[in-house]
Write a protein that holds these residues in place. Sequence first.
Motif, PDB file in Angstrom:
ATOM      1  N   GLU A 248      50.411  23.560  43.640  1.00 49.05           N
ATOM      2  CA  GLU A 248      50.133  24.860  43.034  1.00 49.05           C
ATOM      3  C   GLU A 248      48.678  25.299  43.196  1.00 49.05           C
ATOM      4  O   GLU A 248      48.377  26.493  43.200  1.00 49.05           O
ATOM      5  N   PHE A 249      47.767  24.336  43.331  1.00 48.31           N
ATOM      6  CA  PHE A 249      46.350  24.681  43.434  1.00 48.31           C
ATOM      7  C   PHE A 249      45.994  25.255  44.802  1.00 48.31           C
ATOM      8  O   PHE A 249      44.928  25.837  44.976  1.00 48.31           O
ATOM      9  N   GLY A 250      46.886  25.099  45.768  1.00 48.25           N
ATOM     10  CA  GLY A 250      46.593  25.612  47.094  1.00 48.25           C
ATOM     11  C   GLY A 250      45.535  24.778  47.791  1.00 48.25           C
ATOM     12  O   GLY A 250      45.329  23.600  47.481  1.00 48.25           O
ATOM     13  N   ARG A 251      44.840  25.409  48.732  1.00 50.05           N
ATOM     14  CA  ARG A 251      43.812  24.689  49.486  1.00 50.05           C
ATOM     15  C   ARG A 251      42.735  25.668  49.924  1.00 50.05           C
ATOM     16  O   ARG A 251      43.025  26.746  50.445  1.00 50.05           O
TER      17      ARG A 251
ATOM     18  N   GLU B 106      25.408  31.070  51.747  1.00 50.13           N
ATOM     19  CA  GLU B 106      25.136  29.720  51.235  1.00 50.13           C
ATOM     20  C   GLU B 106      26.397  29.054  50.691  1.00 50.13           C
ATOM     21  O   GLU B 106      26.412  28.491  49.590  1.00 50.13           O
ATOM     22  N   GLY B 107      27.464  29.155  51.464  1.00 52.70           N
ATOM     23  CA  GLY B 107      28.680  28.416  51.144  1.00 52.70           C
ATOM     24  C   GLY B 107      29.643  29.090  50.195  1.00 52.70           C
ATOM     25  O   GLY B 107      30.633  28.468  49.779  1.00 52.70           O
ATOM     26  N   GLU B 108      29.398  30.358  49.848  1.00 54.54           N
ATOM     27  CA  GLU B 108      30.314  31.043  48.943  1.00 54.54           C
ATOM     28  C   GLU B 108      30.257  32.552  49.164  1.00 54.54           C
ATOM     29  O   GLU B 108      29.279  33.085  49.693  1.00 54.54           O
ATOM     30  N   PHE B 109      31.330  33.228  48.755  1.00 52.57           N
ATOM     31  CA  PHE B 109      31.327  34.685  48.785  1.00 52.57           C
ATOM     32  C   PHE B 109      30.544  35.209  47.586  1.00 52.57           C
ATOM     33  O   PHE B 109      30.588  34.622  46.495  1.00 52.57           O
ATOM     34  N   ARG B 110      29.838  36.321  47.802  1.00 46.67           N
ATOM     35  CA  ARG B 110      29.034  36.897  46.731  1.00 46.67           C
ATOM     36  C   ARG B 110      29.250  38.400  46.638  1.00 46.67           C
ATOM     37  O   ARG B 110      29.549  39.065  47.631  1.00 46.67           O
TER      38      ARG B 110
ATOM     39  N   PRO C  69      35.921  46.591  48.584  1.00 43.88           N
ATOM     40  CA  PRO C  69      35.241  45.708  47.627  1.00 43.88           C
ATOM     41  C   PRO C  69      35.828  45.745  46.219  1.00 43.88           C
ATOM     42  O   PRO C  69      36.462  46.708  45.791  1.00 43.88           O
ATOM     43  N   ALA C  70      35.584  44.664  45.509  1.00 41.22           N
ATOM     44  CA  ALA C  70      35.760  44.567  44.064  1.00 41.22           C
ATOM     45  C   ALA C  70      34.573  43.754  43.555  1.00 41.22           C
ATOM     46  O   ALA C  70      33.863  43.123  44.347  1.00 41.22           O
ATOM     47  N   ARG C  71      34.355  43.778  42.257  1.00 44.15           N
ATOM     48  CA  ARG C  71      33.247  43.004  41.677  1.00 44.15           C
ATOM     49  C   ARG C  71      33.844  41.924  40.778  1.00 44.15           C
ATOM     50  O   ARG C  71      34.164  42.158  39.619  1.00 44.15           O
ATOM     51  N   HIS C  72      34.013  40.747  41.351  1.00 39.96           N
ATOM     52  CA  HIS C  72      34.732  39.710  40.614  1.00 39.96           C
ATOM     53  C   HIS C  72      34.313  38.333  41.126  1.00 39.96           C
ATOM     54  O   HIS C  72      33.172  38.139  41.572  1.00 39.96           O
ATOM     55  N   PHE C  73      35.228  37.380  41.103  1.00 42.12           N
ATOM     56  CA  PHE C  73      35.001  36.039  41.640  1.00 42.12           C
ATOM     57  C   PHE C  73      36.364  35.437  41.941  1.00 42.12           C
ATOM     58  O   PHE C  73      37.401  36.080  41.736  1.00 42.12           O
TER      59      PHE C  73
ATOM     60  N   VAL D  72      38.259  23.640  40.715  1.00 37.33           N
ATOM     61  CA  VAL D  72      36.870  23.421  40.311  1.00 37.33           C
ATOM     62  C   VAL D  72      35.913  24.310  41.097  1.00 37.33           C
ATOM     63  O   VAL D  72      34.951  24.851  40.549  1.00 37.33           O
ATOM     64  N   MET D  73      36.167  24.477  42.387  1.00 36.71           N
ATOM     65  CA  MET D  73      35.257  25.231  43.254  1.00 36.71           C
ATOM     66  C   MET D  73      35.536  26.728  43.157  1.00 36.71           C
ATOM     67  O   MET D  73      36.690  27.157  43.180  1.00 36.71           O
ATOM     68  N   ARG D  74      34.458  27.505  43.055  1.00 36.25           N
ATOM     69  CA  ARG D  74      34.587  28.957  42.946  1.00 36.25           C
ATOM     70  C   ARG D  74      34.130  29.646  44.227  1.00 36.25           C
ATOM     71  O   ARG D  74      33.325  29.131  44.990  1.00 36.25           O
ATOM     72  N   ASN D  75      34.659  30.846  44.415  1.00 36.83           N
ATOM     73  CA  ASN D  75      34.155  31.807  45.406  1.00 36.83           C
ATOM     74  C   ASN D  75      34.252  31.326  46.850  1.00 36.83           C
ATOM     75  O   ASN D  75      33.453  31.719  47.698  1.00 36.83           O
ATOM     76  N   ARG D  76      35.256  30.493  47.129  1.00 32.69           N
ATOM     77  CA  ARG D  76      35.506  30.088  48.516  1.00 32.69           C
ATOM     78  C   ARG D  76      36.458  31.059  49.212  1.00 32.69           C
ATOM     79  O   ARG D  76      36.699  30.948  50.406  1.00 32.69           O
ATOM     80  N   THR D  77      37.026  31.988  48.445  1.00 34.04           N
ATOM     81  CA  THR D  77      37.893  33.026  48.999  1.00 34.04           C
ATOM     82  C   THR D  77      37.418  34.379  48.483  1.00 34.04           C
ATOM     83  O   THR D  77      36.760  34.468  47.440  1.00 34.04           O
ATOM     84  N   LEU D  78      37.768  35.435  49.204  1.00 31.36           N
ATOM     85  CA  LEU D  78      37.231  36.765  48.894  1.00 31.36           C
ATOM     86  C   LEU D  78      38.182  37.566  48.008  1.00 31.36           C
ATOM     87  O   LEU D  78      39.387  37.611  48.239  1.00 31.36           O
ATOM     88  N   TRP D  79      37.634  38.207  47.001  1.00 33.93           N
ATOM     89  CA  TRP D  79      38.367  39.105  46.106  1.00 33.93           C
ATOM     90  C   TRP D  79      38.264  40.521  46.674  1.00 33.93           C
ATOM     91  O   TRP D  79      37.231  40.917  47.213  1.00 33.93           O
ATOM     92  N   VAL D  80      39.329  41.296  46.537  1.00 34.08           N
ATOM     93  CA  VAL D  80      39.366  42.606  47.196  1.00 34.08           C
ATOM     94  C   VAL D  80      40.053  43.645  46.318  1.00 34.08           C
ATOM     95  O   VAL D  80      40.745  43.322  45.348  1.00 34.08           O
ATOM     96  N   SER D  81      39.852  44.900  46.693  1.00 36.75           N
ATOM     97  CA  SER D  81      40.682  46.009  46.227  1.00 36.75           C
ATOM     98  C   SER D  81      41.396  46.568  47.454  1.00 36.75           C
ATOM     99  O   SER D  81      41.082  46.199  48.588  1.00 36.75           O
ATOM    100  N   PHE D  82      42.367  47.441  47.219  1.00 34.73           N
ATOM    101  CA  PHE D  82      43.134  48.012  48.325  1.00 34.73           C
ATOM    102  C   PHE D  82      43.229  49.529  48.192  1.00 34.73           C
ATOM    103  O   PHE D  82      43.236  50.067  47.075  1.00 34.73           O
ATOM    104  N   VAL D  83      43.338  50.186  49.322  1.00 32.20           N
ATOM    105  CA  VAL D  83      43.750  51.590  49.369  1.00 32.20           C
ATOM    106  C   VAL D  83      44.979  51.673  50.262  1.00 32.20           C
ATOM    107  O   VAL D  83      44.971  51.173  51.396  1.00 32.20           O
TER     108      VAL D  83
END
Length: 397
Positions: free
Chosen positions: A31-34, A52-56, A228-232, A237-248
């Motif tokens: 369930e945690f994915g990869r 530096e190793g994460e999305f911002r 873009p979206a403003r999130h995380f 345990v690890m954060r921000n290894r994938t990108l958060w988005v909005s859609f049109v």
Amino acid sequence: MMRKLKIMMASLLLICAVLVLGTCAFLNRMEFGRNPQGNHYEILKKSPRFIEGEFRNPVPTPLFTDDSTVFSVIVKSIFTPKERLVPDMAVPSVKTDLFSLDPEKDLVIWLGHSSYYVQLAGKRILVDPVFSPYASPFFLFNRAFDGTNVYRAEDIPAIDYLLITHDHWDHLDYPTVMALEPKVKKVVCGLGVGSHFANWGYAASKVLEADWFTGLKNHDGFDIHILPARHFSGRGVMRNRTLWVSFVLQSEKRRIFLSGDTGYGPHLTQIGKLFDGFDLAILENGQYDKRWAFIHMMPEETAKAAVELGAKSVLPAHSGKFAISNHAWDEPFTRLAKASRGKPYRLLTPVIGESVDLDDEKQTFSHWWEPHEPLSGEVCESSGLIEGRTENRSDLE
């Protein structure tokens, strides 16, 4: 004495080893994915958002506005009394038969929280579906309110596009996406999220992950823009290894904005100007708190964002099904309704499962979250909703 001490030390080491192994085993559940690895990770590093190793986020976005930590928030949440966090009766809903809908009809159906079924330009689109009874890796945490888990995977027809805004548990649900896999033609998500789908057995050809300001353009009669979206992000345990988005979603006839989870920020005005407004904006409105005000909008900010986006109509999301924050379950609806008075958009408040006809600008909806006396009509036994109950609320126009 020394022998007892050695036994105690050995016991402590054994307990620690068991805890470590147990934690590792738990975090390695499917369930945690990869998170992205190898060549996939190297591709992500090319994004200007990956630093530096994460999305911002493009503007500073700390997780908390004060000195809170995840641990302190959890402890305070457990031991602080909360009023009306969960409704005291089943949330009203209807169950529209999605198979019987005319696929050429443009419509939106709220499935609870941030899950939506959309028909646009002859395409069937599913957004952040969560049909599990819990939005959490832990059993009994974030339990769905009574009456809100109306739909299952078997109730969903073939889907042209499955849109995932980010990989948090209340937006990307492993049992749901696995059950839907045979019905999904294409997954569209932010950079890195495809790694979860690959780990879960989705074919690479079935998944399109992309950076902000890209997407599927001039494709099958309409465009899908990733913005873009403003999130995380993060499922473990690890954060921000994938990108958060909005859609049109854009067809020849209309434009729909899907905010995903987001804090208020300049990206909203930017998107509004880029697309010259929207026929409909589905905006997050719930699970907010002053302590994490940068990653979730307050209802008053949602109303402000709707104006800046140039939205003609607004559908609130991210509330009404799970209690992830500490506000009363119905507070997001009450505050947004108040903040929307006099604004140049229609606030649409369907119950879960109710179809919103995008061609009907006069369709009205009730303040279903408010206590009310029973009205004449047919009561749906499964949800307590009075079928066909609509009220013309002037303060929502």
